[in-house]
Scaffold this motif. Structure first.
Motif, PDB file in Angstrom:
ATOM      1  N   PRO A  87       0.830  -1.205   0.000  1.00 19.23           N
ATOM      2  CA  PRO A  87       0.000   0.000   0.000  1.00 19.23           C
ATOM      3  C   PRO A  87       0.859   1.247   0.000  1.00 19.23           C
ATOM      4  CG  PRO A  87       0.022  -0.989   2.178  1.00 19.23           C
ATOM      5  CD  PRO A  87       0.717  -1.956   1.269  1.00 19.23           C
ATOM      6  N   SER A  88       0.289   2.322  -0.535  1.00 18.15           N
ATOM      7  CA  SER A  88       0.999   3.599  -0.533  1.00 18.15           C
ATOM      8  C   SER A  88       0.967   4.204   0.865  1.00 18.15           C
ATOM      9  CB  SER A  88       0.343   4.559  -1.520  1.00 18.15           C
ATOM     10  OG  SER A  88      -0.954   4.912  -1.056  1.00 18.15           O
ATOM     11  N   LEU A  89       1.768   5.249   1.057  1.00 19.06           N
ATOM     12  CA  LEU A  89       1.791   5.934   2.342  1.00 19.06           C
ATOM     13  C   LEU A  89       0.424   6.517   2.664  1.00 19.06           C
ATOM     14  CD1 LEU A  89       3.351   6.953   4.796  1.00 19.06           C
ATOM     15  CD2 LEU A  89       4.060   8.938   3.432  1.00 19.06           C
ATOM     16  N   MET A  90      -0.239   7.080   1.633  1.00 22.38           N
ATOM     17  CA  MET A  90      -1.567   7.649   1.838  1.00 22.38           C
ATOM     18  C   MET A  90      -2.551   6.578   2.299  1.00 22.38           C
ATOM     19  SD  MET A  90      -3.647  10.106   1.925  1.00 22.38           S
ATOM     20  CE  MET A  90      -2.725  11.441   1.156  1.00 22.38           C
ATOM     21  N   GLU A  91      -2.489   5.425   1.690  1.00 20.16           N
ATOM     22  CA  GLU A  91      -3.412   4.346   2.045  1.00 20.16           C
ATOM     23  C   GLU A  91      -3.177   3.862   3.478  1.00 20.16           C
ATOM     24  OE1 GLU A  91      -3.792   2.802  -2.553  1.00 20.16           O
ATOM     25  OE2 GLU A  91      -2.388   1.848  -1.174  1.00 20.16           O
ATOM     26  N   LEU A  92      -1.926   3.816   3.866  1.00 16.83           N
ATOM     27  CA  LEU A  92      -1.619   3.427   5.239  1.00 16.83           C
ATOM     28  C   LEU A  92      -2.132   4.462   6.233  1.00 16.83           C
ATOM     29  CD1 LEU A  92       2.030   2.068   4.832  1.00 16.83           C
ATOM     30  CD2 LEU A  92      -0.017   0.731   5.388  1.00 16.83           C
TER      31      LEU A  92
ATOM     32  N   LYS B  38      -4.847   3.943   9.219  1.00 17.54           N
ATOM     33  CA  LYS B  38      -4.548   4.282  10.608  1.00 17.54           C
ATOM     34  C   LYS B  38      -5.613   5.227  11.185  1.00 17.54           C
ATOM     35  CE  LYS B  38      -2.224   4.560  14.433  1.00 17.54           C
ATOM     36  NZ  LYS B  38      -2.285   3.438  15.399  1.00 17.54           N
ATOM     37  N   ILE B  39      -6.036   6.204  10.395  1.00 14.53           N
ATOM     38  CA  ILE B  39      -7.075   7.137  10.843  1.00 14.53           C
ATOM     39  C   ILE B  39      -8.352   6.376  11.176  1.00 14.53           C
ATOM     40  CG2 ILE B  39      -8.613   8.990  10.079  1.00 14.53           C
ATOM     41  CD1 ILE B  39      -6.238  10.127   8.506  1.00 14.53           C
TER      42      ILE B  39
ATOM     43  N   GLU C   2      -8.627   3.304  12.076  1.00 15.69           N
ATOM     44  CA  GLU C   2      -8.438   2.504  13.296  1.00 15.69           C
ATOM     45  C   GLU C   2      -8.606   3.362  14.545  1.00 15.69           C
ATOM     46  OE1 GLU C   2      -4.601   0.806  12.830  1.00 15.69           O
ATOM     47  OE2 GLU C   2      -5.268  -0.746  11.404  1.00 15.69           O
ATOM     48  N   ASP C   3      -8.226   4.649  14.428  1.00 14.76           N
ATOM     49  CA  ASP C   3      -8.315   5.564  15.578  1.00 14.76           C
ATOM     50  C   ASP C   3      -9.444   6.569  15.406  1.00 14.76           C
ATOM     51  OD1 ASP C   3      -6.031   4.302  16.546  1.00 14.76           O
ATOM     52  OD2 ASP C   3      -4.683   5.726  15.563  1.00 14.76           O
ATOM     53  N   ILE C   4     -10.490   6.177  14.701  1.00 16.52           N
ATOM     54  CA  ILE C   4     -11.523   7.119  14.273  1.00 16.52           C
ATOM     55  C   ILE C   4     -12.188   7.844  15.440  1.00 16.52           C
ATOM     56  CG2 ILE C   4     -13.345   5.366  14.248  1.00 16.52           C
ATOM     57  CD1 ILE C   4     -12.844   8.305  11.765  1.00 16.52           C
ATOM     58  N   ASN C   5     -12.252   7.230  16.597  1.00 19.82           N
ATOM     59  CA  ASN C   5     -12.922   7.860  17.745  1.00 19.82           C
ATOM     60  C   ASN C   5     -12.164   9.070  18.301  1.00 19.82           C
ATOM     61  OD1 ASN C   5     -15.173   6.092  17.865  1.00 19.82           O
ATOM     62  ND2 ASN C   5     -13.895   4.529  18.829  1.00 19.82           N
ATOM     63  N   ASN C   6     -10.937   9.266  17.802  1.00 18.41           N
ATOM     64  CA  ASN C   6     -10.134  10.402  18.262  1.00 18.41           C
ATOM     65  C   ASN C   6     -10.382  11.675  17.457  1.00 18.41           C
ATOM     66  OD1 ASN C   6      -8.892   8.725  20.157  1.00 18.41           O
ATOM     67  ND2 ASN C   6      -7.236   8.160  18.762  1.00 18.41           N
ATOM     68  N   TYR C   7     -11.244  11.584  16.434  1.00 14.88           N
ATOM     69  CA  TYR C   7     -11.449  12.731  15.552  1.00 14.88           C
ATOM     70  C   TYR C   7     -12.884  13.251  15.672  1.00 14.88           C
ATOM     71  CZ  TYR C   7      -7.133  10.916  13.530  1.00 14.88           C
ATOM     72  OH  TYR C   7      -5.846  10.461  13.353  1.00 14.88           O
ATOM     73  N   ASN C   8     -13.000  14.575  15.732  1.00 23.00           N
ATOM     74  CA  ASN C   8     -14.319  15.209  15.836  1.00 23.00           C
ATOM     75  C   ASN C   8     -14.813  15.767  14.512  1.00 23.00           C
ATOM     76  OD1 ASN C   8     -14.520  14.784  18.646  1.00 23.00           O
ATOM     77  ND2 ASN C   8     -13.191  16.553  19.028  1.00 23.00           N
ATOM     78  N   THR C   9     -13.872  16.157  13.646  1.00 24.63           N
ATOM     79  CA  THR C   9     -14.274  16.709  12.354  1.00 24.63           C
ATOM     80  C   THR C   9     -13.148  16.528  11.344  1.00 24.63           C
ATOM     81  OG1 THR C   9     -14.980  18.696  11.156  1.00 24.63           O
ATOM     82  CG2 THR C   9     -13.410  19.001  12.964  1.00 24.63           C
TER      83      THR C   9
ATOM     84  N   LEU D 132     -14.632   3.675   6.020  1.00 22.98           N
ATOM     85  CA  LEU D 132     -15.529   3.437   7.160  1.00 22.98           C
ATOM     86  C   LEU D 132     -16.841   2.814   6.704  1.00 22.98           C
ATOM     87  CD1 LEU D 132     -15.002   6.732   9.207  1.00 22.98           C
ATOM     88  CD2 LEU D 132     -14.191   4.441   9.814  1.00 22.98           C
ATOM     89  N   ALA D 133     -17.349   3.286   5.566  1.00 20.46           N
ATOM     90  CA  ALA D 133     -18.607   2.730   5.049  1.00 20.46           C
ATOM     91  C   ALA D 133     -18.408   1.296   4.587  1.00 20.46           C
ATOM     92  CB  ALA D 133     -19.127   3.594   3.903  1.00 20.46           C
ATOM     93  N   TYR D 134     -17.314   1.057   3.865  1.00 20.05           N
ATOM     94  CA  TYR D 134     -17.053  -0.296   3.366  1.00 20.05           C
ATOM     95  C   TYR D 134     -16.893  -1.295   4.510  1.00 20.05           C
ATOM     96  CZ  TYR D 134     -14.584  -4.304   1.542  1.00 20.05           C
ATOM     97  OH  TYR D 134     -14.212  -5.592   1.261  1.00 20.05           O
ATOM     98  N   SER D 135     -16.158  -0.895   5.536  1.00 26.17           N
ATOM     99  CA  SER D 135     -15.898  -1.801   6.662  1.00 26.17           C
ATOM    100  C   SER D 135     -17.052  -1.832   7.664  1.00 26.17           C
ATOM    101  CB  SER D 135     -14.611  -1.384   7.381  1.00 26.17           C
ATOM    102  OG  SER D 135     -14.727  -0.066   7.892  1.00 26.17           O
ATOM    103  N   GLN D 136     -18.131  -1.081   7.372  1.00 31.64           N
ATOM    104  CA  GLN D 136     -19.326  -1.029   8.208  1.00 31.64           C
ATOM    105  C   GLN D 136     -19.022  -0.552   9.633  1.00 31.64           C
ATOM    106  OE1 GLN D 136     -22.083  -4.213   7.895  1.00 31.64           O
ATOM    107  NE2 GLN D 136     -21.889  -4.371   5.689  1.00 31.64           N
TER     108      GLN D 136
END
Length: 583
Positions: free
Chosen positions: A54-59, A63-64, A66-73, A89-93
């Motif tokens: 995977p590319s750096l962007m994909e990684l 990672k984002i 995996e840590d999605i609960n840390n982001y508000n916007t 997020l939609a694909y992985s449900q």
């Protein structure tokens, strides 16, 4: 007719594609909607199986998430990055109403939420906050109601909307999207609330190119509202038994606003007769016509021969007989012709000789035999041939040996034997082979070893043993394999465990398979569908399925496994699993 088997097909073909594909045993169950929609898998998921990195962007995206609960916007990020995060997020449900709030006012273009759980009217404020940037929305299988559709009023640039399986949307909801005049694609499959009167809202959608109203039983008499949709190219009203010959009048180019640009028309399982097809004469751009299950006879061929652009014709399960079949000889441009489940015989095949452009021919359950196949020898462009449940035997396969472009052959429920299979060994282009034939044994499988390009092999009911599975090692490209009702044990599964390209594996009705078999196939991480029903699998064996992160369908009926066992596995290790049995 053909080989006896308890798995005889008796349902109508309900595919959009006129060609027959993967076995319908893997269609969605009544309780799952995951096959109703699809959207692209993240790039890094696709690359894992091909050993690309995977590319750096994909990684970063991974990672984002995996840590999605840390982001508000995400409103401050570039739109293309935010779009990728949303897609993953939609694909992985993983997406829910709380996480969705982080995407408010992000100017996203595409929101594919089909199959996501919990989608309802409360999601619509964030969805509509994308405003003029929003181009496509998929809400199929959601609980969105008429009220929710009112939020789209400020999304004037919307081009595509999908409301398949949204059973809480009615005529009132149609009125609320009637102002979205930039729409080019609109789908409302399986809706019992839309009526002919409500279809008046479509009259304003003058830029519509594709309209899908499959299984909408209340739309009879409403096609008149489509007369002004001059850009419409694709119309699906399949499985609408309310559609009659009178409705066909509104499609005719003889009227002032006929749908003269129509290229695809899906009418299967309607009440359209030969008279109704006569109204299609002026549709000179029509290239695909699906009349499966309609009460038409060969008399309609006089009308269809006037459709100069016709390339795809589905007449499965109609009222065709040999009488009048000479009309087929005029359809010389046809590429796909489906004639399955009709009362036609070898006499009809005589009139197919001149259809030299045919690439796909379906003769499922017709009264044809080895002699009739002689009429197909000149169809050198054939890629797909369906002869299932006919009287074809091994002798007839010699007529197919020169059809070197054949990629798919269905010979299920025929009288083919191991000796006949050898006549297919020279068809190097073959990719899909269906041999649901009891007479096939290990010897027949050995005769196929030269066909190393096979990607789909169906041996349901064949008498394959552990020894015979050794020949499967030759088929490194197999994506779909079905060996059901044979005599396989765990020892035979050892020859399957290295077929790393497999995405579908059906080993049902091999009653001697144990938990060891699940351990052996645990390395097939590309599996999307797995069936090991009627075996000795137990709950303890489920632990071996944990590495199969792509698994969406799991069937373990008549095993020592309960629905709760599978649900526990789903919640802890298999988040993609959306269809399972027992359930």
């Amino acid at each position: 007719m053909g080989g006896a088997c308890s798995r005889k097909r008796n349902q109508l073909n309900n595919d959009d594609n006129l060609q027959r594909g993967i076995s319908r045993r893997y269609s969605k169950s009544a309780s799952s909607k995951w096959l109703a929609t699809s959207f692209p898998r993240p790039a890094y998921e696709l690359q894992r199986g091909s050993q690309k990195y995977p590319s750096l962007m994909e990684l970063c995206i991974q990672k984002i998430c995996e840590d999605i609960n840390n982001y508000n916007t995400f409103s401050m990020l570039p739109r293309d990055i935010t779009q990728q995060i949303f897609n993953e997020l939609a694909y992985s449900q993983q997406l829910n109403e709380l996480l969705l709030e982080a995407f408010r006012d992000c100017a996203l273009q595409d929101l594919h939420l089909g199959g996501c759980s919990g989608v309802n009217d409360s999601w619509m404020a964030v969805i509509s906050s994308q405003g003029m940037s929003l181009l496509s929305v998929d809400l199929s299988g959601s609980d969105v109601t008429d009220s929710g559709l009112a939020h789209f009023k400020d999304c004037k640039n919307l081009q595509a909307l999908n409301f398949n399986y949204c059973d809480q949307i009615s005529d009132l909801g149609l009125g609320k999207i009637s102002g979205l005049t930039n729409l080019t694609s609109l789908s409302f499959r399986r809706n019992n609330s839309i009526t002919a009167q409500g279809m008046s809202a479509f009259a304003n959608l003058v830029n519509l190119v594709k309209l899908d109203l499959e299984r909408c039983p209340g739309i009879g008499g409403g096609l008149g509202h489509l007369k002004g949709l001059m850009k419409l190219e694709s119309l699906s009203i399949k499985w609408c038994n309310c559609i009659t010959d009178d409705d066909m009048k509104h499609l005719s180019s003889n009227e002032l606003f006929g749908l003269t640009n129509l290229k695809e028309l899906q009418l299967s399982c309607s009440k359209v007769t030969d008279l109704g097809t006569s109204y299609l004469k002026g549709l000179h751009k029509l290239s695909l016509l699906n009349l499966e299950g309609c009460p038409v006879t060969a008399a309609c061929l006089s009308t269809l021969s006037a459709l100069a652009s016709l390339l795809y014709l589905n007449l499965n399960r109609c009222h065709l007989s040999d009488d009048g079949c000479e009309g087929f000889s005029k359809l010389k441009k046809l590429k796909v012709l489906n004639l399955g489940f009709n009362d036609i015989s070898n006499a009809c095949l005589v009139h197919l000789k001149g259809l030299i452009n045919l690439e796909s021919l379906n003769l499922d359950s017709c009264t044809i035999n080895d002699e009739g196949l002689a009429n197909l020898t000149g169809l050198r462009k054939l890629k797909c041939l369906v002869l299932s449940d006919t009287e074809v035997g091994s002798a007839g396969l010699r007529h197919l040996s020169d059809l070197i472009n054949l990629e798919s052959i269905n010979l299920s429920f025929t009288m083919i034997t191991d000796g006949g299979i050898r006549k297919l060994s020279g068809l190097s282009s073959l990719r899909s082979l269906n041999l649901d034939v009891r007479q096939i044994t290990d010897s027949g499988l050995a005769a196929l070893t030269s066909l190393t390009g096979l990607t789909h092999l169906d041996l349901f009911g064949a008498r394959i043993t552990d020894s015979g599975t050794n020949y499967l090692r030759n088929f490194k490209n197999l994506q779909s394999l079905e060996i059901c009702g044979g005599g396989l044990t765990d020892a035979g599964i050892r020859n399957i465990k290295d077929l790393s390209s497999l995405s579908l594996l059906n080993l049902s009705q091999n009653c001697n398979l144990t938990d060891k078999s699940l351990e052996l196939i645990s390395g097939l991480t590309g599996l999307v569908s797995l069936n090991v029903s009627n075996s000795r699998i137990t709950s303890a064996g489920l632990q071996h399925l944990k590495p199969l992160k792509n698994l969406k369908s799991l069937t373990l009926e008549s095993c020592k496994v309960t629905a709760n066992d599978i649900k526990k596995l789903q919640s802890t290790d298999l988040p993609q699993l959306v269809s399972y049995r027992p359930e």
